[in-house]
Every structure is written in C-alpha cells, then in structure tokens.
Design an enzyme around this catalytic site. Structure first.
Site, PDB file in Angstrom:
ATOM      1  N   ASP B 123       0.975  -1.501  -0.390  1.00 26.63           N
ATOM      2  CA  ASP B 123      -0.200   0.033   0.034  1.00 26.63           C
ATOM      3  C   ASP B 123       0.984   1.612   0.261  1.00 26.63           C
ATOM      4  O   ASP B 123       2.071   1.335   1.232  1.00 26.63           O
ATOM      5  CB  ASP B 123      -0.569   0.230   1.138  1.00 26.63           C
ATOM      6  CG  ASP B 123      -1.456  -1.346   1.604  1.00 26.63           C
ATOM      7  OD1 ASP B 123      -2.141  -0.768   3.093  1.00 26.63           O
ATOM      8  OD2 ASP B 123      -1.347  -2.258   0.705  1.00 26.63           O
ATOM      9  N   GLN B 139       4.171   0.554   2.213  1.00 32.70           N
ATOM     10  CA  GLN B 139       4.266  -0.942   2.589  1.00 32.70           C
ATOM     11  C   GLN B 139       5.398  -1.782   1.966  1.00 32.70           C
ATOM     12  O   GLN B 139       5.201  -1.521   0.793  1.00 32.70           O
ATOM     13  CB  GLN B 139       2.944  -1.883   2.693  1.00 32.70           C
ATOM     14  CG  GLN B 139       1.677  -0.602   3.425  1.00 32.70           C
ATOM     15  CD  GLN B 139       1.895  -0.510   5.207  1.00 32.70           C
ATOM     16  OE1 GLN B 139       1.385  -1.860   5.682  1.00 32.70           O
ATOM     17  NE2 GLN B 139       2.459   0.191   5.777  1.00 32.70           N
ATOM     18  N   TRP B 182       1.384  -0.952   9.945  1.00 32.91           N
ATOM     19  CA  TRP B 182       0.548  -0.882   8.805  1.00 32.91           C
ATOM     20  C   TRP B 182       0.347   0.196   8.137  1.00 32.91           C
ATOM     21  O   TRP B 182       0.979   1.366   8.262  1.00 32.91           O
ATOM     22  CB  TRP B 182      -0.745  -1.595   8.710  1.00 32.91           C
ATOM     23  CG  TRP B 182       0.482  -3.755   8.813  1.00 32.91           C
ATOM     24  CD1 TRP B 182       0.828  -3.384   8.586  1.00 32.91           C
ATOM     25  CD2 TRP B 182       0.028  -4.310   9.818  1.00 32.91           C
ATOM     26  NE1 TRP B 182       1.451  -4.795   8.834  1.00 32.91           N
ATOM     27  CE2 TRP B 182       0.637  -5.665   9.411  1.00 32.91           C
ATOM     28  CE3 TRP B 182      -2.159  -4.203   9.968  1.00 32.91           C
ATOM     29  CZ2 TRP B 182       0.130  -6.718  10.395  1.00 32.91           C
ATOM     30  CZ3 TRP B 182      -2.449  -5.555  10.419  1.00 32.91           C
ATOM     31  CH2 TRP B 182      -1.797  -6.757  10.427  1.00 32.91           C
TER      32      TRP B 182
END
Lengths: 153, 644
Positions: B123, B139, B182
């Site tokens: 991402d 990420q 994340w």
C-alpha cells in the site's frame, strides 16, 4: 494401544467446521489432528498449523528431488528444485507471518502460490513425473491452508 | 527467404488500402526485405488471429481442466469483470517447464513507475506535499520479495515523477507496532504541522491506531519521525474485532471545530466506515453511527473519503465543503481485492454519507481501476490544487519469479482525480501532467484506416516506454441498424463482433505470438442521419486482454474491463502508458481505467512493437494517434553525498 482421547467435543467442532470449508475435509482434519495444539487453537492457530504441514510436505518434496537429482537429473527436476526453494524461502514464511500478524490475505497469497508452484512442477514432466505423490501432497495441503486463510478475511 | 523478392509489394491488406486512397500517409514498410517478410507474417498471423480463434490460452486452460481429476484448484482464470487476484487462481496452460531468463526478468523492471530498488512493496501510505517536496511512504519488506516484516519505506520527489529513495521512516520497534507498521494517512494542520496516523499491530495481536509526527518539521525531507509516547490513540471499540480496525484516513476540519476522520471495519460481513473526532489528535471520540455501511461487502480496507467540486475543474482540500461539493467514499474490499468508489452527499451535521445512486454504492458499483490495482489512497496537493491518487499494483507472476528477480510490486503513475461533470456518475483519473516531462520524440498518425480483420503496424521505434493518445472514428459498413448481441469484453480480442473489438496491440512482437490488446467493443452502432429508429442503447466496453500477453504459463492472464460511458458528441479516445511490465490504460479522458501487468518472453526489448487492430466485422476504424517515447525517471537513492 489406545490413543488418548485428546480432543473435547467443543474443540473437535472447530476443526471440523473449519475443515468443512476447505477442499479436502479428511486431509484437513487428519493433518490438523496430527499436530499437538490443534485441539485448543483458534482458526488462525489452525492456519499456522497447516503452514507447518506445508513445510513438512515441502521438505518431503525437496528430499525426493535431491535424491532424483543424483539418479535421474533433468531440466524439469531443476525447475522443480527452484520452485520448491521459492516455496520454502517465500511462500511459507509469508503465510506464517501473515497468519501470526493478522493479515490473512497474504497467507492466502502464499498458500495459493505454493499450490501453483507444485502444479507447475508436476506439469513440467509431461505426464511422466517422479514427484506426483509429493506434488499432490504439497498442492492439497496448500489449498487447505489457503481456504483457512479465506475464512479469516 | 527466396520467395521474398516475389513478395515485394504483396502485402494485400496494407498495399490495397494505399492504392485506393490518394494522399494518404503511406504505411508500406520501406527498405528491408525483412520488413516485407515481416508484413507477410503479419498477414498470416492476422489470419491465424481471425480463423484459428479457438487456439488461445483461454481454450488451452479449458482443455487442461477436463484432463484433471481434482478440479478444486485447476480453475480457468475468472473472467472479465472480476479481476480476481492472480494468486488465487491456477493458470495451467502449458506442459513444458518455463524457464525465465535474466534478460526476460530484467526487462520487467519499469523505467518511470515508482518501485523500490528491491524487495516487496504494497500500500501507498501518507502521501503529502511539504516544503517543496512530494513525499511517498509505502508498505515495504526490507528483506524479501514477498510480504512480511512490514515497515514504512519513504521517497521524495519535486514533481511526482522523479523519485529519490530515503531511509525507512517508520519501523516496528514499539509494542504498539511491533507486529506491523501498517497503512495510514497524513493530515496537514493549518499551522504547518504534520500528523501521521497509522495502524499498528500490537504485541498482543490487536490492530490499533498510532500517532507519529516529524522529528523536525523544518526538515524538508522529513527523514525522522517520532511516535507519540502514549500510543495507541485509538483501539478497537466494543463490538469491533481486533483484526477489523485499520487504515485511518486524512482528517478534515468541520464547523464543529473538530477534526473528523474515518477508518474501515466490518460487522457480520457488512463493510463499514467508523467515524472519530478529535481536537488534538491524541484524544478521540467515536461517533455512535457509521459514516456508511454496505451489507455483504466484507472488510473495508484503505478507506478514502474526500470532497470533489461538481464544477469539476480543480481538486479540493480534504476539509472543503459547501453547495458545489460532492463527496467520494472509497474502500478496498478485502474479500475480492478490488477498489470501489461511490459519489454521494456528506451530511456534516451527523457525519453520514449516502451515495447518489444506491445501485452504485461502495463495493457494488464503480471501480477506480478495472485491472490489477488495490489499496489506493489520495491526497490534496496544495502545491497545484489538485487531488492526486496513488494505487498499488501487485505482480501477476509467480512468487518464484519475484524471488528470482528480487522485487515485487509497483505504484501507478499518480493520477489527478476530478468529478466528471459531463456524466455526473464517474470520476475522471488522468496521469499527472508532470509525466509529460519524460516525453522525448513523438510520432503522429492521422486517420489511419483499419479495415475489419486487419492489423496495422505503427513504426515508432522502441515500444516499451510510451505515452499514447488515440482517437477512433467508426465507419459503418453494410446495412445500418445492425444489432449485435456481443456485449462487454467477451473472452478477449479474438472474439469478433460487429462493432468490436478494435484498438491497439501493445507489447506485441512482429509474429504476434505475444500481444496485449487494449480495445473498445460497442454493442451497437447506428448511422444517426438515416436511422433514428434504433431504441437499443449502445454500450461501449473498454478492455485489456492479457490472455496472449505472454507464452509463459506461470503468469496470470486475464481479460479486464468495464463499460465506459460515451456521450453523443464524443469520439472514442484512449490514453495508454506503456512501461515494460505495466500498462495503464485510460478511456474517455479517464472515465474508465485499467492497469495491467504483462510478462512477455519474446516481445521484449527491441522485439516489442505497437500495432493498431480492428477485429470487428462490420465497421472500419479510422485512428488518429500521437505517440511519445518516454524517458526513464532515473529513480534512485537521494544523493546525500553530493556537494551540490
């Protein structure tokens, strides 16, 4: 010798209900029950156990490949070696981390890829594969693992 | 090759056209016999394309299917509209082992799409513009070409195109992110401060939201980040699962003098968006109702929520609101790996949102991109007053290949996002204008005639790094008012119908043994001047057909596409960015977009070509194109050592 009744009804139900949503109920139940800790694991824990089963099947395949590389080397076999290497180096760690870190979609990716690699390995022999048993085993447990990951999405 | 001299001039389809029409730009291949030979091969291949329709990878996969006993995983790739993740399909079309060479794998690396030097990316995170630099975080796995060990990678650019790698910005070193740093988003405060909210996965395996901010806001590179000591600032509320709480959005400031943000979750398979309010980004209140919920859509990841001007000319700050504004709600669906959006109305009084059209609600209506695309995130670029959209493009090849080549995944070229005021139903996405700085030489073609069942080579030199803008006109042949019942993308470009497919063949070789058609297919076409009786609605589909993009058996090869609205006064138009193993295709100014990954084994380097094609049966096509060679963006580490 009798085996210990190690699973209570409640725990058996989770293994069974989880396995019912996989492509191979019997293999799933048998694989899980053969590992200690499956009785008390949640679905994610069952996924982690299946990754261990995948590891064990990958090792079986690698050992067989090594054996064959001595007696009957071939390009198809070499290709299989690199595929199983990728399973061990990539797919299995990915699936393991994904289950433990709560990102099951990447466990599904890794398991599906392992199933694919086993299939490509098998296909590479044009019907005369010496690894059919190992490839089928790898593919079957990987497919179960992927199905367990999907249940966590 | 003795027969070649006899063949000089004998390229029936192309030569005939040239003789019939005066003053037409010649298409004849000049010079070499090889060229003439090649043209003959085109003809033969085109015949093969038309006549031997059955023999393509789709059919081979079906044959494989019949031969196997265990059909659980030997599935034919799920077709047209679904675009399911490659990793969840088996694609078993060949029986000989495929060996990727270093040349083939090296070719796949892109020239101007953002990707790290090596290893895995997913991402896009926290995009922002600050003190003259665009920032992208992402990420990243520092150790392997598969997902894992996720940290925040970081890169900067002056122009969203030329990126420079920086050290990782956020690593997993606190209990509240030890199991995962994340995705998250940045909010720029009026005083110039930057707050970053991101999801952490704790040592107890719970998803939480954490606050981080630059260690030194005067550092234009924002190299170092500080995590708030008392993280997490948000934890899963009662009733929300510990694994169903992630990806906080940029916050917006409202008339209540509070900042509001949203993040995705789910309850009983209904995807939903939770709403939080804060004044200090440390203390948050959860609203008792959701921003929106759609049953049956599963977990919503990477929710994005932002205003668009219905005037459609500029991007809006995330806090903008008012009568001329609609709001877009977007979610990435965990279950299907697809990004959906819907346009609607934001009721700021109670922080709820409803779609303009409930049939096109989030998760069931329009997709941002109909190809290989996920986890998109937008930001407001205050530098140029535009909303810019990033999207993650995963690989469609095997993990063996990813591990061998040492990397996986790309980001799209950033796209501007505008409300399409002409249709009122779609967003328009378009590559940021800065990509034009990569343009080198160009070739222009005007009104090239492409007759049914023909392929026209476009002689533009190298064909792996291109910016293509094309328009198509249709000439009806035969009787009018023909209704053909083949709609949609079909099984691909081999499937002929009266009014399609036609378009271009990218990353194709001379023999057309590997090719990627990008095409339109109309369901109907009437001559407006003499036929006004047609009551059937014409639908136009825009598609990318990967099924013959590569001979390799271990890559995913799907047909992607969707219907695209075409208004009466519009010509059919497309723009395509070709960059090695990624093709980004935009129809009708970006109303429908398809990102595609291709892994050819032969159509690489100097062997890659570009063609026009028309596989329709009842129409001629006239194509006008402008095609630029694109330079590399030379994405590389930030030159800290330079004295400049």
């Amino acid at each position: 010798m009798t085996s210990l009744p190690s699973i209570t009804l409640g725990d058996e139900k989770l293994i069974e209900s989880t396995c019912r949503q996989t492509p191979n109920f019997n293999l799933c139940v048998q694989s899980l029950k053969s590992f200690p800790g499956s009785a008390t694991a949640d679905v994610r824990g069952l996924g982690l156990i299946m990754v261990k089963v995948m590891q064990s099947k990958a090792n079986d395949a690698i050992n067989k490949i090594r054996e064959l590389q001595r007696s009957a080397p071939s390009p198809a076999l070499t290709s299989c070696a690199s595929k199983y290497n990728a399973i061990v180096v990539g797919d299995i760690p990915e699936a393991n981390e994904a289950f433990s870190k709560g990102m099951p979609k990447f466990a599904e990716n890794g398991a599906n890829d392992a199933a694919n690699e086993a299939t490509f390995c098998e296909n590479g022999f044009n019907g005369r594969s010496p690894l059919t048993q190992q490839n089928n085993a790898m593919r079957d447990v990987a497919a179960i693992t992927a199905a367990i990951a999907r249940q966590l999405l | 090759m003795e027969g070649i001299e006899d063949d000089v001039g004998h390229v029936p389809l192309l030569e005939a056209e040239e003789e019939e029409e005066e003053g037409r730009r010649p298409l004849r291949l000049r010079g070499s016999y090889l060229g003439i030979f090649g043209s003959t091969v085109f003809l033969v291949s085109m015949a093969a394309l038309i006549i031997y329709q059955g023999h393509d990878y789709y059919d081979e996969a079906k044959i494989e299917n019949k031969g196997n006993n265990n059909n659980n995983y030997n599935k034919v790739p799920r077709g047209v509209a679904e675009g399911v993740s490659a990793k969840s399909n088996s694609f078993l079309s060949e029986t000989t082992p495929y060996n990727w060479t270093n040349a083939m794998l090296s070719w796949q690396r892109t020239a101007f799409h953002f990707q790290p030097e090596r290893n895995w990316m997913n991402d896009p995170n926290g995009p922002l513009f600050h003190k003259g630099w665009y920032h992208l975080f992402y990420q990243y796995n520092p150790f392997s070409a598969v997902w894992g060990n996720i940290t925040w990678g970081h890169a900067v650019s002056r122009d969203l195109i030329h990126w420079l790698y920086l050290p990782e910005a956020i690593v997993r070193d606190m209990w509240f992110d030890i199991n995962g740093a994340w995705s998250g988003s940045a909010t720029l405060l009026p005083g110039g401060e930057i707050v970053m909210l991101y999801t952490g996965y704790t040592h107890q395996q719970v998803q939480v939201q954490n606050l981080a901010y630059p260690a030194d806001a005067s550092d234009p590179l924002l190299l170092n980040w500080v995590k708030y000591a008392k993280n997490p600032v948000m934890v899963p509320p009662p009733g929300i699962g510990p694994n169903d709480f992630r990806d906080p959005t940029t916050a917006w400031f409202g008339p209540d003098n509070k900042w509001t943000l949203t993040l995705g979750s789910m309850l009983n398979d209904s995807g939903l968006s939770l709403v939080y309010k804060t004044t200090d980004f440390i203390n948050y209140e959860l609203n008792d109702h959701f921003l929106h919920v759609v049953p049956g859509t599963g977990m919503w990841e990477c929710v994005d929520f932002y205003p668009v001007s219905i005037n459609g000319s500029v991007g809006l700050d995330t806090s903008a609101n008012g009568p001329g504004v609609k709001h877009v709600l977007k979610a990435s669906l965990d279950d299907t790996k697809l990004d959906y959006y819907a346009i609607g109305t934001y009721f700021i009084e109670n922080d709820t949102w409803i779609p303009d059209d409930p049939d096109l609600d989030v998760g069931i209506g329009l997709r941002l991109d109909y190809g290989k695309y996920y986890a998109s995130k937008s930001f407001y670029d205050q530098n140029k007053q535009r909303r810019v959209l990033w999207g993650w493009i995963n690989e469609s090849d095997s993990e063996v290949a990813d591990i061998t080549k040492g990397w996986a995944s790309l980001q799209t070229i950033p796209r501007t996002v505008l409300y399409d005021k002409k249709t009122g139903t779609n967003l328009l996405q378009w590559p940021v204008e800065e990509i034009e700085s990569l343009r080198l030489s160009s070739h222009e073609f005007k009104e090239l005639l492409v007759k049914p069942g023909t392929v026209v080579p476009l002689h533009i030199g190298p064909a792996t790094q291109l910016d293509i803008i094309a328009e198509f006109e249709i000439e009806l042949l035969g009787s009018e008012g023909i209704v053909n019942n083949v709609e949609g993308c079909g099984v691909g470009a081999v499937e002929r119908s009266a009014f399609g497919p036609f378009g271009i063949l990218a990353i194709a070789n001379d023999q057309l043994s590997e090719l990627t058609p990008i095409y339109f297919r109309l369901s109907n076409y009437g001559n407006g001047t003499s036929t006004t009786t047609t009551t059937t609605t014409t639908s136009t589909s825009f598609c990318v057909d990967e099924t013959r993009s590569s001979k390799a058996p271990d890559v995913s090869k799907q047909v992607f596409g969707s219907k695209v609205p075409v208004l009466n006064d519009e010509k059919l138009s497309l723009r395509v960015l070709v960059d090695h193993s990624i093709i980004e295709s935009f129809a009708q100014g970006g109303r429908t977009v398809i990102s595609s990954r291709v892994y050819p084994t032969e159509a690489i380097y100097g062997a890659a070509r570009l063609f026009l094609f028309n596989n329709a049966t009842d129409i001629n096509i006239k194509a006008s194109l402008k095609i630029w060679q694109l330079n590399s963006a030379f994405i590389r580490p930030f030159p800290f050592h330079d004295t400049q």
